[in-house]
Design an enzyme around this catalytic site. Structure first.
Site, PDB file in Angstrom:
ATOM      1  N   ASP A 185      15.532  17.471 -16.238  1.00  0.00           N
ATOM      2  CA  ASP A 185      16.700  17.776 -17.107  1.00  0.00           C
ATOM      3  C   ASP A 185      17.024  17.497 -18.533  1.00  0.00           C
ATOM      4  OD1 ASP A 185      19.252  18.027 -16.668  1.00  0.00           O
ATOM      5  OD2 ASP A 185      19.922  16.330 -15.592  1.00  0.00           O
TER       6      ASP A 185
HETATM    7  C1  BGC Z   1      22.791  17.569 -15.987  1.00  0.00           C
HETATM    8  C2  BGC Z   1      21.656  18.255 -15.361  1.00  0.00           C
HETATM    9  C3  BGC Z   1      22.438  20.145 -15.373  1.00  0.00           C
HETATM   10  C4  BGC Z   1      21.806  20.556 -16.839  1.00  0.00           C
HETATM   11  C5  BGC Z   1      21.856  21.869 -16.760  1.00  0.00           C
HETATM   12  C6  BGC Z   1      22.653  17.354 -17.177  1.00  0.00           C
HETATM   13  O1  BGC Z   1      23.088  16.930 -18.327  1.00  0.00           O
HETATM   14  O2  BGC Z   1      21.945  16.479 -16.168  1.00  0.00           O
HETATM   15  O3  BGC Z   1      22.603  19.038 -13.012  1.00  0.00           O
HETATM   16  O4  BGC Z   1      21.739  20.616 -14.547  1.00  0.00           O
HETATM   17  O5  BGC Z   1      22.359  19.480 -17.548  1.00  0.00           O
HETATM   18  O6  BGC Z   1      23.747  21.768 -17.555  1.00  0.00           O
END
Ligand code: BGC
Length: 747
Positions: free
Chosen positions: A274
């Site tokens: 992530d």
């Molecule tokens: C979130 C993810 C997301 C990623 C990209 C993160 O802060 O936890 O779910 O896909 O950002 O936007």
């Protein structure tokens, strides 16, 4: 601009033909492996590591990174000109490997569909597929080819803001809908990245990003089935979760990422971290610096670094120093390249930069968004049949700040949603009322967060002038989603006070509740007779809500989460274990609160209709069950009311005596059916015997001999429907696949 105005209805159709892809056959897979190995054989270490770097639009990305082969995957490139520019730069690299273009496409791209938790309330894989396919089609039209969805995190705690991104609290519902979402995305042209692996939905205190403790057997029984369903449905990739699971951060968790995902489930796609998740291993306290974090993550099975720039910075040296074998890098690159070949990226033309998402919403996407939205509304209560409004209602007061909230109705994570595209609830009601000669008196009563109630008197006057009141309240979208954990789930601001004043006018009031989670209603549930939970309905909120309020369509949604009476009841879920002291109201020394009821306000699976359904003639086809067989339960469901409606027929089971305590009830199968007044359908629900067992810590499924109780009905309060018996105990090792749940309906 409408789709029909674009020189491009054909362009759109053609685009779909080019972007939709399917799971390759064995022969095609062999050819892909040959191409992957050939390409890998030509790559330098730096080129390989470039494929493992995922960077967002804007800093720290420099456009030259793309032409220098340092960005194998990109995110937040959500317009065709940007995608086309990046593709042209990638073509300047020595090996011309096409990048992935990822984005959080959860519930729509330009046209907004209901948020996933709402969509789950439809209890319909068909509806989930439809919504995901539309979201994907629109995103793929401008060159996005990979979505950071679906979110397969089960959650039993509505304090956690991200509960809105998932399917709620049940593993069976979660597995069915996660698979449907993966399939829908793929059909529309997006590879899925199922997230967040794993246990992210159970953070302590409901606090986003916080620690999770879940025993392994419980992971297998409850939290992992939706992820496994995603693997079986062909999810191209997975995203590691931010949280630590039992003290081991998911981003460096070899048990999750290698033992379970790869060895036990046979997943051969890739895993991304992530957002800066690898760097956060330092904060988690398991790495001293970026180099150690990168090393731990890749060795555990994280193939791609989202936004950390740690792989690109440290892995070359880690390999040269012998701390990370190059074979590990090769395997990660192989997974990424395999996915790109499977998606057909090497064989596609670059995107036409003149494409624009202004082609949407189209009449077709609006129609689909309206259809999906109205299936997701849950009629929580309807005392005195306030809804639907009958011919006696000649005027309505529309009150509450969310009636006219084009931005908020889209909900969080709205990709390229424009509030200008939204048809508000007020507008939808106006359109419907105008056709029927009904007067609409609008008065918001308070501001968005309902702190300032200067407008209350005007709202009360509007109510007094009207035959009925439609009160639209709930959570503005800022209160829901990532980083929106709440410690107080009461209706925010002064909403309860405004609703009380509206009820005191004596007019019939229907509360249209918006939000990303159950909210604590307190006395409002007593004072307001009718409550319709609409979640965040999306672009077509207005027409969909009007369809239901005026009875053009009966509500048919069911709760995918238990609705608490008080925040202090959380975490709260229906499929909990028995205790040694089951609740007895007159005995304090049993499970209960001394200051609140032990029951939910509305149970899991609950939702009313404008008609009624009667269940009868439940039969269990075969009462003695052995390995490989199906528990087959048939039931007749009759529409006994005067309107058409849909019912979600639900089958629950319980193993009353096992070697370990088993839940009081577990949903095992469901089927949504439509019935005309007076019509009866016979529904057969089938459950593989293997699904009646439970897991051991190593992932083995243990199915024990003995009785299985069966319950069938329209909610988790379903009536007992008899017993079956499993005739012998058997085990299924973790490597073997389990048959899918199936159902059928006959007239
Ligand atoms: C979130 C993810 C997301 C990623 C990209 C993160 O802060 O936890 O779910 O896909 O950002 O936007």
């Amino acid at each position: 601009m409408r789709l029909s105005d674009v020189p491009g209805l054909t362009q759109f159709t053609l685009a779909l033909a080019l972007t939709a892809f399917s799971v390759p056959t064995a022969g095609a897979q062999e050819a892909i492996e040959r191409r992957v190995n050939e390409l890998l054989g030509q790559m330098t270490l730096e080129e390989k590591i470039g494929q493992l770097n995922l960077v967002s639009h804007g800093p720290p990305l420099r456009w030259e990174d793309i032409s220098e082969g340092k960005a194998g995957a990109l995110l937040n490139f959500n317009s065709a000109p940007d995608v086309a520019r990046a593709q042209a730069l990638a073509r300047q690299t020595r090996l011309k490997i096409p990048p992935l273009f990822g984005l959080d496409v959860l519930h729509g791209f330009r046209t907004q569909f209901p948020l996933p938790l709402g969509e789950a309330a439809a209890f319909s894989p068909r509806i989930s597929r439809l919504a995901s396919e539309w979201a994907a089609k629109e995103a793929a039209f401008v060159g996005v080819n990979w979505t950071f969805a679906p979110m397969a995190d089960l959650s039993r705690d509505s304090r956690w803001g991200r509960i809105v991104e998932g399917f709620g609290e049940d593993p069976t519902l979660g597995a069915v809908l996660t698979a449907a979402r993966v399939e829908g995305f793929r059909k529309g042209g997006l590879a899925a990245s199922t997230k967040h692996f794993a246990g992210y939905g159970a953070p302590q205190g409901g606090r986003d990003y916080d620690t999770t403790y879940i025993p392994r057997a419980e992971m297998y029984d409850t939290y992992l089935p939706p992820f496994r369903a995603a693997v079986e449905a062909g999810s191209a990739s997975f995203m590691a979760a931010f949280n630590a699971l039992n003290g081991e951060p998911s981003t460096a968790n070899p048990w999750l990422l290698t033992d379970v995902l790869r060895r036990q489930w046979g997943f051969d796609g890739f895993v991304t971290s992530d957002w800066v998740g690898i760097g956060e291993l330092v904060n988690h306290g398991i790495a001293a610096d970026g180099a150690e974090a990168a090393r731990k993550a890749i060795l555990a099975g994280v193939d791609m670094d989202m936004m950390g720039q740690l792989y690109i910075k440290h892995l070359p040296e880690e390999v040269r120093a012998g701390r990370v074998p190059e074979s590990v890098i090769d395997e990660s690159v192989r997974r990424v390249l395999r996915t790109k070949f499977r998606m057909g990226l090497f064989d596609r033309p670059d995107i036409d930069p003149s494409r624009s998402d202004a082609a949407f919403p189209s009449p077709e996407s609006r129609q689909a968004a309206r259809e999906v939205a109205r299936e997701t509304f849950v009629l929580l209560q309807n005392r005195g049949d306030v809804l639907p409004f009958g011919p006696g209602v000649r005027s309505v007061a529309v009150v509450g700040p969310l009636a006219d909230a084009p931005h908020d109705q889209m909900g969080p994570h709205a990709a390229r949603g424009h509030k200008e595209d939204s048809v508000t609830i007020l507008e939808g009601i106006r359109r419907r009322a105008q056709g029927a000669g009904i007067a609409v008196n609008h008065a918001p009563a308070c501001d968005l967060f309902c702190r300032n109630t200067d407008g209350l008197q005007a709202a009360l006057e509007a109510a007094r002038r009207s035959d009925a009141v439609i009160a639209v309240f709930g959570e503005p979208q800022e209160l829901s989603g990532e980083a929106a954990s709440r410690a107080h789930l009461e209706l925010n601001g002064r909403q309860a006070e405004v609703l009380e004043a509206l009820a005191a006018t004596g007019k019939p009031v229907a509360l249209v509740l918006m939000g990303g989670r159950p909210q604590v209603l307190g006395p409002v549930a007593e004072r307001i007779p009718s409550i319709l939970m609409t979640w965040y309905p999306g672009t077509e909120a207005g027409p969909a809500v009007a369809d239901v309020l005026f009875g053009d369509v009966s509500p048919s949604g069911k709760l995918p989460v238990t609705w608490p009476r008080a925040t202090g009841q959380l975490p709260f879920y229906y499929n909990h274990l028995p205790t040694g002291r089951p609740t007895k109201p007159d005995n304090r020394f049993t499970v209960q609160y001394i200051d609140e009821a032990i029951t939910p306000l509305y149970p899991f699976g609950w939702g009313l209709s404008y008609t009624q359904f009667a269940y009868s003639d439940t039969t269990i086809a075969q009462k003695r069950l052995d390995a490989g067989q199906m528990l087959e339960v048939a039931v007749s469901v009759r529409n006994t009311g005067a309107r058409e409606g849909q019912e979600v027929v639900q089958l629950y089971t319980r193993d009353p005596v096992a070697s370990r305590s088993r839940p009081l009830r577990e949903l095992k199968a469901f089927e949504k059916i439509a019935l005309k007044p007076g019509e009866t359908k016979r529904v057969t629900l089938r459950v593989p015997v293997e699904s009646l067992g439970f897991h051991l810590d190593d992932g083995t499924t243990l199915v024990e001999a003995g009785a299985i109780q069966v319950f069938v009905g329209g909610s988790s309060l379903a009536e007992p429907a008899g017993e079956a018996e499993i005739v012998r105990t058997f085990r299924i090792p973790p490597m073997e696949r389990r048959a899918a749940v199936s159902t059928s309906v006959a007239q």
